[in-house]
Write a protein that holds these residues in place. Structure first.
Motif, PDB file in Angstrom:
ATOM      1  N   THR A  32      -4.122   8.194   7.739  1.00  0.00           N
ATOM      2  CA  THR A  32      -3.988   7.543   9.048  1.00  0.00           C
ATOM      3  C   THR A  32      -2.547   7.570   9.533  1.00  0.00           C
ATOM      4  OG1 THR A  32      -5.814   6.141   8.409  1.00  0.00           O
ATOM      5  CG2 THR A  32      -4.511   5.376  10.260  1.00  0.00           C
ATOM      6  N   SER A  51      -4.257   7.741   2.033  1.00  0.00           N
ATOM      7  CA  SER A  51      -4.603   7.434   3.425  1.00  0.00           C
ATOM      8  C   SER A  51      -4.094   8.566   4.315  1.00  0.00           C
ATOM      9  CB  SER A  51      -3.952   6.109   3.836  1.00  0.00           C
ATOM     10  OG  SER A  51      -4.115   5.925   5.226  1.00  0.00           O
ATOM     11  N   GLY A  82      -6.407   3.513   2.631  1.00  0.00           N
ATOM     12  CA  GLY A  82      -7.560   4.175   2.001  1.00  0.00           C
ATOM     13  C   GLY A  82      -8.670   3.228   1.590  1.00  0.00           C
ATOM     14  N   GLY A 130       0.803  -1.210   0.000  1.00  0.00           N
ATOM     15  CA  GLY A 130       0.000   0.000   0.000  1.00  0.00           C
ATOM     16  C   GLY A 130       0.839   1.265   0.000  1.00  0.00           C
ATOM     17  N   PRO A 131       0.216   2.410   0.163  1.00  0.00           N
ATOM     18  CA  PRO A 131      -1.226   2.565   0.290  1.00  0.00           C
ATOM     19  C   PRO A 131      -1.916   2.449  -1.081  1.00  0.00           C
ATOM     20  CG  PRO A 131      -0.152   4.710   0.448  1.00  0.00           C
ATOM     21  CD  PRO A 131       0.943   3.694   0.311  1.00  0.00           C
ATOM     22  N   VAL A 169      -8.394   0.499   8.052  1.00  0.00           N
ATOM     23  CA  VAL A 169      -8.189   0.902   9.453  1.00  0.00           C
ATOM     24  C   VAL A 169      -9.284   1.865   9.930  1.00  0.00           C
ATOM     25  CG1 VAL A 169      -6.565   1.782  11.160  1.00  0.00           C
ATOM     26  CG2 VAL A 169      -5.706   0.575   9.156  1.00  0.00           C
ATOM     27  N   THR A 170      -9.249   3.108   9.417  1.00  0.00           N
ATOM     28  CA  THR A 170     -10.215   4.102   9.929  1.00  0.00           C
ATOM     29  C   THR A 170     -11.647   3.749   9.559  1.00  0.00           C
ATOM     30  OG1 THR A 170      -9.515   5.450   8.040  1.00  0.00           O
ATOM     31  CG2 THR A 170      -8.717   6.097  10.203  1.00  0.00           C
TER      32      THR A 170
HETATM   33  C1  LIG Z   1      -0.548   1.671   8.715  1.00  0.00           C
HETATM   34  C2  LIG Z   1      -0.623   1.919   7.261  1.00  0.00           C
HETATM   35  N1  LIG Z   1       0.359   1.501   6.413  1.00  0.00           N
HETATM   36  C3  LIG Z   1       0.117   1.857   5.154  1.00  0.00           C
HETATM   37  C4  LIG Z   1       1.026   1.570   4.025  1.00  0.00           C
HETATM   38  O1  LIG Z   1       0.682   1.871   2.891  1.00  0.00           O
HETATM   39  O2  LIG Z   1       2.089   1.038   4.292  1.00  0.00           O
HETATM   40  S1  LIG Z   1      -1.337   2.676   4.960  1.00  0.00           S
HETATM   41  C5  LIG Z   1      -1.646   2.565   6.616  1.00  0.00           C
HETATM   42  C6  LIG Z   1      -2.862   3.114   7.263  1.00  0.00           C
HETATM   43  C7  LIG Z   1      -4.127   2.694   6.592  1.00  0.00           C
HETATM   44  O3  LIG Z   1      -5.182   3.328   7.224  1.00  0.00           O
HETATM   45  P1  LIG Z   1      -6.547   3.601   6.500  1.00  0.00           P
HETATM   46  O4  LIG Z   1      -7.185   2.304   6.203  1.00  0.00           O
HETATM   47  O5  LIG Z   1      -7.318   4.378   7.533  1.00  0.00           O
HETATM   48  O6  LIG Z   1      -6.259   4.410   5.283  1.00  0.00           O
END
Ligand SMILES: Cc1nc(C(=O)O)sc1CCOP(=O)(O)O
Ligand SMILES: Cc1ncc(COP(=O)(O)OP(=O)(O)O)c(N)n1
Ligand SMILES: [Mg+2]
Length: 219
Positions: free
Chosen positions: A144, A142, A173, A137-138, A193-194
């Protein structure tokens, strides 16, 4: 469960749960993890950036007990020592964390090691370094994580589905409204996550996400 059995989970249509107390609308990590487990999530990553190591240790011990009760996996973010001390199933390492090949020497084969990847080379190197799965990812933007990598897009998910030598967790995301696109690109194990920890009704949100995952499993 054998390590092989644990790793099979990462290749199934499933949710990889992750804590994020900052975005949990006043709910504690423990409260959120209880709902995640009770809603059927079988992999929990303890990710906590704003507490002391001692606090993380205490929370991890509590979450270890909960995950055992639900026969779920506990992966500790960043800290190989914490992983070992609380008897977690594994550790997740980013590109700026301790190198996976050295952590493998420290932990031995019994523990699961996950590595964050953003590029094809990183995915291939993770395998060479002895990782068991990769976070990819992402996928989308994102907010977060501090200083996130630019989105890698669905093309990268398609590439991983066809070429990754390791199972991958699509992350970044991912929301209910775009989950079908991620799965249609070949992802199976997803981390939102969020979308989960920040939901008004976490149980209902997980139920809706599982419904979409199950529809892909059947197709
Ligand atoms: C902890 C984390 N790592 C990522 C990566 O791309 O390595 S994106 C991420 C957070 C993802 O959160 P949400 O689902 O809220 O976007
Ligand atoms: C499953 C999964 N994928 C990616 C990450 C991100 O790890 P990292 O790049 O080390 O960033 P932090 O999460 O430590 O901020 C992850 N934790 N889990
Ligand atoms: Mg990290």
């Amino acid at each position: 469960m054998t390590k092989e059995g644990k790793l099979k989970l990462f290749s199934t249509y499933t949710i990889y749960g992750m804590t994020a107390e900052k975005f949990s609308n006043g709910r504690s990590n423990i409260e959120v993890v209880k709902v995640m487990l009770d809603s059927g999530i079988k992999i929990i990553q303890y990710r906590e950036k704003y507490k002391s190591l001692k606090e993380k240790y205490k929370e991890c011990l509590e979450i270890r007990k909960l995950t055992e009760d639900y026969e779920a996996l506990l992966i500790v973010n960043d800290h190989a020592d914490l992983c070992q001390m609380v008897g977690a199933d594994g550790v997740h390492l980013g590109q700026e964390d301790l190198p996976a090949d050295e952590v493998r020497k420290l932990l031995g084969d019994k523990f699961i090691i996950g590595v964050t990847t953003h590029t094809k080379d990183q995915v291939l190197k993770a395998k060479e370094d002895g990782a068991d799965y990769v976070g990819l990812g992402p996928v989308f933007a994102s907010f977060t994580k501090d200083n996130p990598h630019p989105p890698i897009g669905l093309e990268m998910v398609k590439w991983a589905a066809e070429n990754s030598p390791l199972p991958f967790v699509a992350i970044g995301g991912i929301k209910e409204h775009n989950l079908k696109e991620v799965l249609a690109s070949g992802a199976r194990c997803i981390c939102a996550v969020t979308e989960i920890v920040g939901a008004d009704d976490i149980r209902k949100k997980i139920e809706s996400l599982f419904k979409i995952l199950k529809s892909f499993e059947r197709s």
